[in-house]
Write a protein that holds these residues in place. Structure first.
Motif, PDB file in Angstrom:
ATOM      1  N   LEU A   1       0.851  -1.185   0.000  1.00 32.21           N
ATOM      2  CA  LEU A   1       0.000   0.000   0.000  1.00 32.21           C
ATOM      3  C   LEU A   1       0.890   1.239   0.000  1.00 32.21           C
ATOM      4  CD1 LEU A   1      -2.833   1.358   0.342  1.00 32.21           C
ATOM      5  CD2 LEU A   1      -2.459   1.176   2.821  1.00 32.21           C
ATOM      6  N   VAL A   2       0.665   2.128  -0.969  1.00 31.32           N
ATOM      7  CA  VAL A   2       1.419   3.373  -1.078  1.00 31.32           C
ATOM      8  C   VAL A   2       0.441   4.520  -0.854  1.00 31.32           C
ATOM      9  CG1 VAL A   2       2.976   4.752  -2.495  1.00 31.32           C
ATOM     10  CG2 VAL A   2       2.914   2.260  -2.780  1.00 31.32           C
ATOM     11  N   GLU A   3       0.697   5.341   0.172  1.00 30.53           N
ATOM     12  CA  GLU A   3      -0.205   6.436   0.519  1.00 30.53           C
ATOM     13  C   GLU A   3       0.534   7.766   0.424  1.00 30.53           C
ATOM     14  OE1 GLU A   3      -3.132   5.114   3.881  1.00 30.53           O
ATOM     15  OE2 GLU A   3      -1.158   4.243   4.327  1.00 30.53           O
ATOM     16  N   HIS A   4      -0.099   8.712  -0.256  1.00 33.86           N
ATOM     17  CA  HIS A   4       0.467  10.061  -0.387  1.00 33.86           C
ATOM     18  C   HIS A   4      -0.690  11.040  -0.191  1.00 33.86           C
ATOM     19  CE1 HIS A   4       3.524  12.935  -1.809  1.00 33.86           C
ATOM     20  NE2 HIS A   4       2.495  13.593  -2.310  1.00 33.86           N
ATOM     21  N   GLY A   5      -0.715  11.711   0.952  1.00 39.35           N
ATOM     22  CA  GLY A   5      -1.861  12.543   1.282  1.00 39.35           C
ATOM     23  C   GLY A   5      -3.105  11.676   1.410  1.00 39.35           C
ATOM     24  N   ASP A   6      -4.171  12.083   0.731  1.00 34.61           N
ATOM     25  CA  ASP A   6      -5.419  11.322   0.766  1.00 34.61           C
ATOM     26  C   ASP A   6      -5.461  10.214  -0.272  1.00 34.61           C
ATOM     27  OD1 ASP A   6      -6.402  12.905   2.817  1.00 34.61           O
ATOM     28  OD2 ASP A   6      -7.356  14.330   1.444  1.00 34.61           O
TER      29      ASP A   6
ATOM     30  N   GLU B   1     -12.482   0.850  -1.490  1.00 36.77           N
ATOM     31  CA  GLU B   1     -12.880   1.928  -2.400  1.00 36.77           C
ATOM     32  C   GLU B   1     -11.952   3.139  -2.334  1.00 36.77           C
ATOM     33  OE1 GLU B   1     -16.176   1.743   0.862  1.00 36.77           O
ATOM     34  OE2 GLU B   1     -14.808   0.360  -0.177  1.00 36.77           O
ATOM     35  N   ASP B   2     -11.055   3.167  -1.346  1.00 36.49           N
ATOM     36  CA  ASP B   2     -10.054   4.241  -1.292  1.00 36.49           C
ATOM     37  C   ASP B   2      -8.933   4.045  -2.300  1.00 36.49           C
ATOM     38  OD1 ASP B   2     -11.399   5.374   0.884  1.00 36.49           O
ATOM     39  OD2 ASP B   2     -10.165   4.314   2.364  1.00 36.49           O
ATOM     40  N   ILE B   3      -8.786   2.840  -2.814  1.00 36.10           N
ATOM     41  CA  ILE B   3      -7.666   2.520  -3.709  1.00 36.10           C
ATOM     42  C   ILE B   3      -7.988   3.023  -5.110  1.00 36.10           C
ATOM     43  CG2 ILE B   3      -6.211   0.687  -4.619  1.00 36.10           C
ATOM     44  CD1 ILE B   3      -6.044   1.059  -1.559  1.00 36.10           C
ATOM     45  N   GLU B   4      -7.204   3.984  -5.591  1.00 39.49           N
ATOM     46  CA  GLU B   4      -7.483   4.557  -6.910  1.00 39.49           C
ATOM     47  C   GLU B   4      -6.959   3.682  -8.043  1.00 39.49           C
ATOM     48  OE1 GLU B   4      -4.288   7.843  -8.103  1.00 39.49           O
ATOM     49  OE2 GLU B   4      -5.228   8.304  -6.164  1.00 39.49           O
ATOM     50  N   ALA B   5      -5.933   2.895  -7.766  1.00 39.24           N
ATOM     51  CA  ALA B   5      -5.391   2.016  -8.796  1.00 39.24           C
ATOM     52  C   ALA B   5      -4.671   0.854  -8.131  1.00 39.24           C
ATOM     53  CB  ALA B   5      -4.435   2.773  -9.711  1.00 39.24           C
ATOM     54  N   VAL B   6      -4.698  -0.295  -8.802  1.00 40.48           N
ATOM     55  CA  VAL B   6      -3.891  -1.449  -8.417  1.00 40.48           C
ATOM     56  C   VAL B   6      -2.867  -1.653  -9.528  1.00 40.48           C
ATOM     57  CG1 VAL B   6      -3.847  -3.882  -7.801  1.00 40.48           C
ATOM     58  CG2 VAL B   6      -5.859  -2.506  -7.236  1.00 40.48           C
ATOM     59  N   ALA B   7      -1.594  -1.520  -9.176  1.00 40.64           N
ATOM     60  CA  ALA B   7      -0.502  -1.697 -10.138  1.00 40.64           C
ATOM     61  C   ALA B   7       0.105  -3.077  -9.935  1.00 40.64           C
ATOM     62  CB  ALA B   7       0.560  -0.615  -9.948  1.00 40.64           C
TER      63      ALA B   7
ATOM     64  N   ILE C   1       0.682   0.447 -18.909  1.00 36.69           N
ATOM     65  CA  ILE C   1       1.685   1.435 -18.532  1.00 36.69           C
ATOM     66  C   ILE C   1       3.017   1.054 -19.171  1.00 36.69           C
ATOM     67  CG2 ILE C   1       0.564   2.195 -16.407  1.00 36.69           C
ATOM     68  CD1 ILE C   1       2.202   0.177 -14.859  1.00 36.69           C
ATOM     69  N   THR C   2       3.905   2.035 -19.277  1.00 38.54           N
ATOM     70  CA  THR C   2       5.163   1.824 -19.998  1.00 38.54           C
ATOM     71  C   THR C   2       6.362   2.134 -19.113  1.00 38.54           C
ATOM     72  OG1 THR C   2       5.039   4.074 -20.890  1.00 38.54           O
ATOM     73  CG2 THR C   2       4.124   2.303 -22.239  1.00 38.54           C
ATOM     74  N   ASP C   3       7.492   1.630 -19.511  1.00 36.39           N
ATOM     75  CA  ASP C   3       8.729   1.794 -18.752  1.00 36.39           C
ATOM     76  C   ASP C   3       9.032   3.270 -18.499  1.00 36.39           C
ATOM     77  OD1 ASP C   3      11.212   0.522 -17.682  1.00 36.39           O
ATOM     78  OD2 ASP C   3      12.140   1.791 -19.200  1.00 36.39           O
ATOM     79  N   GLY C   4       9.313   3.607 -17.240  1.00 38.10           N
ATOM     80  CA  GLY C   4       9.656   4.968 -16.866  1.00 38.10           C
ATOM     81  C   GLY C   4       8.482   5.858 -16.538  1.00 38.10           C
ATOM     82  N   GLN C   5       7.264   5.385 -16.746  1.00 34.42           N
ATOM     83  CA  GLN C   5       6.069   6.209 -16.528  1.00 34.42           C
ATOM     84  C   GLN C   5       5.819   6.432 -15.034  1.00 34.42           C
ATOM     85  OE1 GLN C   5       2.656   4.643 -18.580  1.00 34.42           O
ATOM     86  NE2 GLN C   5       1.205   5.995 -17.524  1.00 34.42           N
ATOM     87  N   GLU C   6       5.480   7.667 -14.655  1.00 29.10           N
ATOM     88  CA  GLU C   6       5.068   7.948 -13.281  1.00 29.10           C
ATOM     89  C   GLU C   6       3.585   7.651 -13.166  1.00 29.10           C
ATOM     90  OE1 GLU C   6       6.070  11.178  -9.889  1.00 29.10           O
ATOM     91  OE2 GLU C   6       5.102  12.033 -11.670  1.00 29.10           O
ATOM     92  N   ILE C   7       3.213   6.747 -12.276  1.00 30.42           N
ATOM     93  CA  ILE C   7       1.821   6.310 -12.173  1.00 30.42           C
ATOM     94  C   ILE C   7       1.116   6.846 -10.928  1.00 30.42           C
ATOM     95  CG2 ILE C   7       2.255   4.205 -13.502  1.00 30.42           C
ATOM     96  CD1 ILE C   7       2.227   2.711 -10.736  1.00 30.42           C
ATOM     97  N   PHE C   8       1.881   7.500 -10.046  1.00 35.72           N
ATOM     98  CA  PHE C   8       1.385   7.972  -8.748  1.00 35.72           C
ATOM     99  C   PHE C   8       2.485   8.894  -8.238  1.00 35.72           C
ATOM    100  CE2 PHE C   8       0.556   7.346  -4.132  1.00 35.72           C
ATOM    101  CZ  PHE C   8      -0.838   7.465  -4.103  1.00 35.72           C
TER     102      PHE C   8
END
Length: 294
Positions: free
Chosen positions: A73-78, A119-125, A186-193
């Motif tokens: 789990l990665v949390e940044h702010g809300d 439901e708080d999870i915006e994405a599963v990578a 998603i692609t190599d090097g992409q910032e996803i969060f």
């Protein structure tokens, strides 16, 4: 960091519970879903009985190699991102092969203990598309028929998703169909969060991905199944029986181990027993993998 005993306080022989670290404004937590028991000689086929006799600290009372199963789990702010989705509410025993037994089911409870709802999870990578990483993305919420992460996108590396036919050929067509409506490649090097970038590192699977998380002057590499057991840090030439390309994976693992020995670098291995967060230290004082909170 304290010196470690050979068996690291017994932690190599038990699965991990919830563990959290901070990278500046980002909080990163291991969320357990269950555990796995591997047959060591079948998982790491280049090892021998003599290897494991010399390293009993890695084996449980029945001689099995202990692993964790869960998510990060990665949390940044809300905001909240999940990397991988555990095994889900199921159990499996293998009469032969690398996996002796695997079970899941605890992930939603772990999220709740960390103050998060699905439901708080915006994405599963996903690091890759094996069943012990897809679990809760393919199973409905308890007592319902909607996916657990109904509000989340499913982020999968482009080359991994392009070869989903390999999964279908292995009898995973149902899982592929469950993922498909929510997939964003998603692609190599992409910032996803915020502070999280994907790094495609094929070998374990054709599009296996790692996630590099930076914050507070440090970085964490969530390396997926590039490693299954801490002993591979000392022996990166030992590839897993699950690796799609064992030579390529061994080459990558050597680079990864060297990278994790760099200052300010932390590794996260979802299967590494109760030592999921660690750093690499080649100082002759014991195993190279040192749990971060030891």
């Amino acid at each position: 960091m304290a010196d470690l005993t050979v068996d690291q306080g017994g932690r190599l022989r038990r699965p991990a519970g919830i563990r959290s670290i901070r990278l500046g404004d980002t909080k990163v937590s291991y969320v357990p879903d269950g555990d796995v028991r591997f047959r060591p000689l079948d998982l790491l086929e280049d090892t021998t009985d003599e290897v494991w006799a010399a390293h009993p600290e890695y084996l449980d009372a029945t001689g099995q190699l202990v692993g964790s199963v869960g998510a990060l789990l990665v949390e940044h702010g809300d905001r909240a991102l999940l990397i991988d989705a555990g095994f889900g509410p199921q159990e499996h025993e293998g009469p032969q092969g690398p996996v002796r037994a695997i079970r899941g089911g605890a992930l939603p409870q772990g999220l709740a203990e960390l103050g998060r709802r699905p439901e708080d999870i915006e994405a599963v990578a996903f690091t890759h598309l094996h069943s012990d990483h897809l679990g809760w993305a393919c199973h409905p919420a308890p007592g319902g028929d909607r996916p657990v992460f109904a509000h989340a996108e499913y982020l999968i590396s482009e080359p991994e998703w392009e070869r989903r036919d390999l999964l279908e050929a292995q009898g995973m067509a149902e899982q592929v169909a469950a993922l498909a409506p929510r997939v964003r490649t998603i692609t190599d090097g992409q910032e996803i969060f915020p502070g999280v970038r994907v790094r495609v590192a094929p070998g374990h699977t054709v599009g296996h991905a790692e996630y590099v998380i930076t914050g507070g002057g440090r970085r964490l590499i969530a390396f997926g199944d590039a490693l299954h057991a801490p002993i591979q840090i000392d022996h990166p030439e030992w590839s897993s029986a699950f690796d799609h390309d064992r030579v390529r994976t061994a080459e990558h693992r050597r680079r990864l181990v060297a990278e994790m020995a760099e200052p300010g670098t932390i590794g996260f291995g979802v299967h590494l027993a109760d030592v999921v967060f660690g750093q690499v230290r080649h100082d002759g004082a014991g195993p190279a993998w040192r749990p971060l909170d030891a």
